[in-house]
Structures are given as C-alpha cells and as structure tokens.
Write a protein that holds these residues in place. Structure first.
Motif: not given
Length: 60
Positions: A8-12, A19-30, A38-43
């Motif tokens: 898990x990589x927290x969304x910060x 340039x102030x972008x947001x990246x977060x990730x979760x990996x697991x099993x369902x 994965x979520x990436x927001x470039x600001x």
C-alpha cells in the motif's frame, strides 16, 4: 470479501515530486484474484488523471 492488502502506498500530494502530483497504489487479493489499483493526478495545472485497475488470476 474485501481486498487483503499486500502493498500500500498512501495517497499524498508531494509538492516536490511531479509538480505537486498525487500518486497512490494498493495491491492485494480479492477472492483469489490479484488486484492492483493505481491513481495518478498531476495537479491542478494539468488535466491528466490516470486510474488503473489490473485484475489477474494465475494458475488457471
């Protein structure tokens, strides 16, 4: 049954990275399926947003 997290990589928002972008990730099993979200927001100054959902089941 929910996501059993393995990584898990927290969304910060980091003003010094992407340039102030947001990246977060979760990996697991369902239910035996390997899931990566994965979520990436470039600001605010960039209209680019990326959401990736990858689902795999190995051995079948």
């Amino acid at each position: 049954m929910g996501l059993i997290p393995q990584e898990f990589e927290a969304c910060e928002r980091n003003p010094r990275l992407n340039a102030g972008g947001l990246t977060c990730r979760g990996i697991g099993v369902i239910d035996g399926w390997n899931v990566r979200i994965s979520i990436t927001d470039y600001g605010q100054d960039d209209d680019t947003n990326i959401v990736q959902i990858v689902v795999n089941k190995y051995g079948h």
